[in-house]
Design a protein around this motif. Sequence first.
Motif: not given
Length: 800
Positions: A186-193
Amino acid sequence: MSTTSTQQSATTASSSLSANDAAASATPAWRPGPFDSAEVETILNAIEKLPTWTQRLDRSKRGRRDAAAILTWLELAPGATWQDRWEFYETKYEGKWIGGIVDDLIAATGRGRSDLPVVLGCLIQVRLFRPSYDFLCSFKPVSIYRKIRALVSPELFLKTEHAGKEMGMAPRPLGQALNILTSLVITTGKPLEEIGASDLLAFRDAHAPTDRRVPSGTYGAWLLLVDLGQIESGTTLESVSRPGQRPVDELVDWYRIKSPSVREVLIRYLRERRAGMDYSTFRERVTVLVGTFWADIEKHHPGIDSLHLPEDVAIAWKERLRYVDRGGERVPRKSYFDVLMKVRSFYLDIAEWALEDPSWARWAVPCPIRRGETEGLSKSRKVLKAAMHQRIRERLPHLPRMVDAAETWKDDAARLLEATERTAIDVTFEHDGRRYQRTVPAKSRRPGDSNRGTPRVLAIDLATGETIDVGNQEDRAFWAWACVETFRHTGTRIEELLELTHLALVSYRLPDTGEVVPLLQIVPSKNGEERLLLVTPELASVLASIVQRVRTPEGTIPLVARYDGHERTTGPELPHLFQRQFGWRRQVISPGTVPNLLNEVLARTGLTDRAGRPLHCTPHDFRRMFSTEAVTGGLPIHIAAKILGHANINTTEGYTAVFQDDLIHSYRAFVDRRRSTRPSEEYREPTAEEWIEFQQHFALRKLELGDCGRPYGTPCAHEHACVRCPMLRVDPRAKGRLQEIIANLTERIEEARANGWLGEIEGLKTSQTAAISKLASLNRAERNKPGRTELGLPSTRRNS
């Protein structure tokens, strides 16, 4: 915490990572969402398409109106993007949800509180803005976390959840770890991978200033990322977070030396000495030279810029050095002469090096400490040695009582745990004359407690009203007993005890008799001298109990890494014996826990010192008691030095609290004469005949009651009075014979008393006391025998 500060924390944290992780952390800590600059209508249409948009909100149109009200509220804040506007409110209310943002939302929109979290969660799902970790910690959007995992990297999140279950994570810790990974998404805007070590370290650092502890689930989240291959294998959050060995410049600069020239020579000198010292000793040398010596000089005599000290400055420093301030009280410094010696060697080393290397010449100045000022060193060491000897004399007679207290505590705690586990929750039961009621933590009574894992085993003592953590008490009692028994049978240092692994248990099979001789391999912790100890039957029973406790149902001992606080390094994952369960993870017992366990045992004995204070005992006290018992029992002192891992026999002499000086001098003279007359041919590889003779030595040790434990090449020190000898290892099968000997000695004492043979009575009583002690030791070993436990001892063979 703003997104900008989060990115800065990630950059700072990445400095402690490996090269691969540092390279990975070069990517931005966050990335903008697809609606960062979108119109309100576009955002409303997007959230209505979410699978989580409830039918209730859609049917009543309340959801759209609430979302529009929140967006209107956000537009009141300054900023070009939705993220800028959200950060304005987070900064204004310090990331607080209740009592901050929610109150402002209600006042600005006129909407009720009930639907605001749901609508706000939908805005987070479309990545309109990225809330900080502080806000998520206050908001606690657990249901939103689940919805995010269904939208972002759903297959990878499902794989991660299965991996956590295979690691043995309980449902509650696993859920906490997944929530932390979701908050990173949520905070970084990255997907989990794309989540890596730097992102997780930024999350940890965001909470460190406020909570001063790592949030629950952070360690589990790290291991899950390791399992996914997104963090280097073999690393743990503990190993990355713990301080490592620091460079010389950093250690010196910690004291803020003002003189550039003195700082330069201190750094150069310490670099020269660094190679010949372990890290712990080196840090102590830095503390003395930089902190105790020069930092104190600059504090009381500012402006000094040379090692050549005026006489009045040197005298004033030595006067201050004599005392140390403890709680406002000045007490004499015990290490006074040691500090003087280290500072004197600093000056003399530079003077010596200047003869070979002219670059040291400008720092070669007269030493402010004269030779005569250090002559009190030998006297202070004698005083310290006498104090240590007296300490051991006070404790050694109480060793059997300590052993009995540890065993009693272990047995009582085990029986209480067994009785508590047999009892249903909230049911009263009786144990050892006391009434208890089993209970559970308050959290476990809440709805959904089946997802919280195995609750702690608690019992209320109805007589006192105290709630006892029965499981934790039994665990502490067992490891206290294990520490006491291992220390007194091996004489190991505390670091060596905690470094014992399953691989340290080895065996040697005698080719003639087929007898298996168990050995314990001690990893060097101080002087690099690796050694093997013969495992007595009583020690074997203790080790078997430890192996049985730490072994998994699959028959393996878990691999755990141990952090060495002295060397500031984390070792490889090994099957450590002294490991405990902490939640769902296993860790090696910390060095600070062992003395606490020993003192808990002593507290149960009620023993006091001469001043009437509770008696305390350190792990090193057991080492000194072991050496004292061994040497006074007849073991040659040079053999005791080998067993203890001492490089110098003088060290072993200092460990023996009860040993006649004339006997020491006579024995050392004998050893010196023997060494001087020994032919040089003996310093060679043993022949086949000599090796056979060595093996036959073990066969010749068979006695009536067991076998003799004296080392090879040493004569019998007690003229074959085996019942009295501490080297006798009684065979459990000879218990009946030992009881007959005790009964016979009792009859002979009565006969001697009837005939007035007073001298005979004293000798018989000595034998009777020794026999009774061996019988008690044998009974103790039988009680502690854990059943048939396969230790898995690897064999050692002699190279041909």
